[in-house]
Design an enzyme around this catalytic site. Structure first.
Site, PDB file in Angstrom:
ATOM      1  CD  GLU A   1      -6.180   1.728  -6.549  1.00  0.00           C
ATOM      2  OE1 GLU A   1      -6.554   2.966  -5.441  1.00  0.00           O
ATOM      3  OE2 GLU A   1      -6.088   0.886  -5.883  1.00  0.00           O
TER       4      GLU A   1
ATOM      5  NE  ARG B   1       2.646   0.366   3.504  1.00  0.00           N
ATOM      6  CZ  ARG B   1       3.596   0.157   3.263  1.00  0.00           C
ATOM      7  NH1 ARG B   1       4.441  -0.471   4.850  1.00  0.00           N
ATOM      8  NH2 ARG B   1       4.538  -0.149   2.562  1.00  0.00           N
TER       9      ARG B   1
ATOM     10  CB  CYS C   1      -0.781  -0.162   0.847  1.00  0.00           C
ATOM     11  SG  CYS C   1      -1.805   1.414   1.437  1.00  0.00           S
TER      12      CYS C   1
ATOM     13  CD1 TRP D   1      -7.122   8.569  -1.054  1.00  0.00           C
ATOM     14  CD2 TRP D   1      -7.869   9.411   0.294  1.00  0.00           C
ATOM     15  NE1 TRP D   1      -6.333   8.995  -1.029  1.00  0.00           N
ATOM     16  CE2 TRP D   1      -6.966   9.812   0.205  1.00  0.00           C
ATOM     17  CE3 TRP D   1      -8.961   9.044   2.114  1.00  0.00           C
ATOM     18  CZ2 TRP D   1      -6.092  10.097   1.649  1.00  0.00           C
ATOM     19  CZ3 TRP D   1      -8.296  10.262   2.219  1.00  0.00           C
ATOM     20  CH2 TRP D   1      -6.910  10.150   2.987  1.00  0.00           C
TER      21      TRP D   1
HETATM   22  N1  ARG Z   1      -6.765  -1.349  -6.564  1.00  0.00           N
HETATM   23  C1  ARG Z   1      -8.936  -2.101  -6.630  1.00  0.00           C
HETATM   24  C2  ARG Z   1      -9.238  -1.221  -7.456  1.00  0.00           C
HETATM   25  O1  ARG Z   1      -8.774  -0.668  -8.025  1.00  0.00           O
HETATM   26  C3  ARG Z   1      -8.427  -1.051  -4.972  1.00  0.00           C
HETATM   27  C4  ARG Z   1      -7.425  -1.893  -3.875  1.00  0.00           C
HETATM   28  C5  ARG Z   1      -7.413  -0.750  -2.428  1.00  0.00           C
HETATM   29  N2  ARG Z   1      -7.349   0.766  -3.181  1.00  0.00           N
HETATM   30  C6  ARG Z   1      -7.213   1.630  -2.369  1.00  0.00           C
HETATM   31  N3  ARG Z   1      -7.047   2.652  -3.194  1.00  0.00           N
HETATM   32  N4  ARG Z   1      -7.749   1.492  -1.115  1.00  0.00           N
HETATM   33  O2  ARG Z   1     -10.531  -1.329  -7.078  1.00  0.00           O
END
Ligand code: ARG
Length: 359
Positions: free
Chosen positions: A240, A67, A64, A235
């Site tokens: 991602e 953090r 992560c 968030w």
């Molecule tokens: N990578 C995942 C997604 O695209 C989420 C993982 C957690 N991500 C976060 N920013 N807490 O759905």
């Protein structure tokens, strides 16, 4: 000495030291835990231990990048939930509290731990909000990542609309009982329609994504105690969504479409059309979330925040562990300091772990 006692001891020592508890409080608690382990085979975390343990587990999450904010995690203690309806209620509260009309709050809801004489509570969803995926004669609709789970839901009698963005229901199972499902209230679904600050055509692609990523299939382990149902969220970082969920070939695979709408020369890889499309997709994600007031972070800012986290940990005399292959962002990784460092990928045992799927 049982291994659970070893882990409990290590956890309590670190936890109590970080919380500035007295030596005698700690010794007393360790004795209590040892006794409880002897008679019950398990021990029960105090609320304080639960809260700080969940935060430590985040701080220890090697993959992560977010953090820095570990200590601001909001913890809901839902250990008293024992029926499916109570679990659904806690999940709804989590969605509502975490979404907070867009000002996303990092949150975890912790259900009762695994122990003898009590059936496990399991959440079947990978994330609390997630889009269904279907395959019909070789054609994908929605999120291919969800195909197996979507089939299960259909088996229970759930039926989606068949769009690319059908929100899947909650599925909860207690012990060996039949899994129960519940449609997620429309008001609890925070979603962002994607548009681009310069390309007017972009919104006609009809893309969107949900606002809050709430991982619900990982096991939280604190001091040797296993919480198999403990959904948590932060968030999003824009990559991602823009560089993985919508771009990966085995996900929404949108780069060819975006590139062709941009009028790029796609006759050769070497025109870097994929890279150009990828950047614009990421810009659209950031722009739309920002404009709608939904929390999101770009990968450059996230990397800077991670650097701060590293500095904080150094000041606190703790080692930062990390998984480089996950910490580097998938877009322009070498522009961040993370790329140019090495990280020790040792896993501390108070942490979030993958676990076997219940289906
Ligand atoms: N990578 C995942 C997604 O695209 C989420 C993982 C957690 N991500 C976060 N920013 N807490 O759905």
């Amino acid at each position: 000495m049982t291994p659970i006692l070893d882990e409990a001891r290590a956890f309590i020592e670190q936890c109590y030291q970080e919380l500035n508890k007295s030596e005698s409080d700690m010794m007393l608690r360790l004795q209590q835990i040892e006794d409880e382990l002897k008679t019950e085979g398990t021990y029960t975390h105090t609320r304080e231990e639960l809260v700080h343990g969940a935060k430590m587990a985040w701080r220890n999450s090697n993959r992560c990048i977010g953090r820095l904010f570990w200590n601001s995690l909001n913890v809901f203690d839902a250990r008293d939930a024992s029926t499916e309806d109570e679990v659904f209620g806690a999940l709804e509260r989590h969605l509502d509290y975490a979404s907070n009309n867009g000002r996303i709050r990092p949150t975890i809801t912790i259900f009762r731990p695994s122990q003898r004489h009590q059936p496990d509570i399991r959440i079947w969803n990978h994330q609390l909000i997630r889009y269904a995926g279907y395959v019909e004669d070789g054609q994908y609709i929605g999120d291919p990542h969800s195909i197996a789970f979507t089939k299960k839901c259909e088996g229970f009698g759930w039926k989606g609309q068949g769009t690319h963005f059908d929100v899947l229901p909650f599925v909860v199972q207690i012990g060996d009982g039949p899994p129960q499902w519940k449609e997620i209230d429309l008001n609890l679904r925070l979603e962002v329609s994607l548009r681009h600050p310069e390309f007017d055509w972009f919104q006609d692609l009809g893309l969107k994504w949900y606002g809050v990523p709430i991982i619900s299939d990982m096991e939280l382990k604190i001091g040797g105690i296993s919480y198999k149902a403990a959904p948590f969220n932060g968030w999003y970082m824009e990559t991602e969504i823009g560089a993985r969920n919508l771009a990966d070939e085995n996900r929404y695979n949108l780069l060819p479409k975006v590139a062709s709408c941009m009028g790029l020369d796609m006759s050769r890889m070497a025109t870097l059309w994929k890279d150009k499309a990828l950047i614009e997709l990421n810009i659209a994600v950031l722009h739309s979330f920002k404009e709608d007031g939904v929390s999101i972070v770009d990968h450059h800012t996230a990397a800077q925040q991670f650097r701060l986290f590293e500095e904080n940990e150094k000041s606190a005399d703790r080692d930062v562990t990390g998984d480089w292959t996950w910490l580097i962002p998938p877009v322009s990784p070498a522009t961040t300091h993370i790329f140019h460092k090495e990280y020790d990928n040792t896993w501390n045992t108070t942490n979030y772990f993958y676990q076997d799927r219940p289906y």
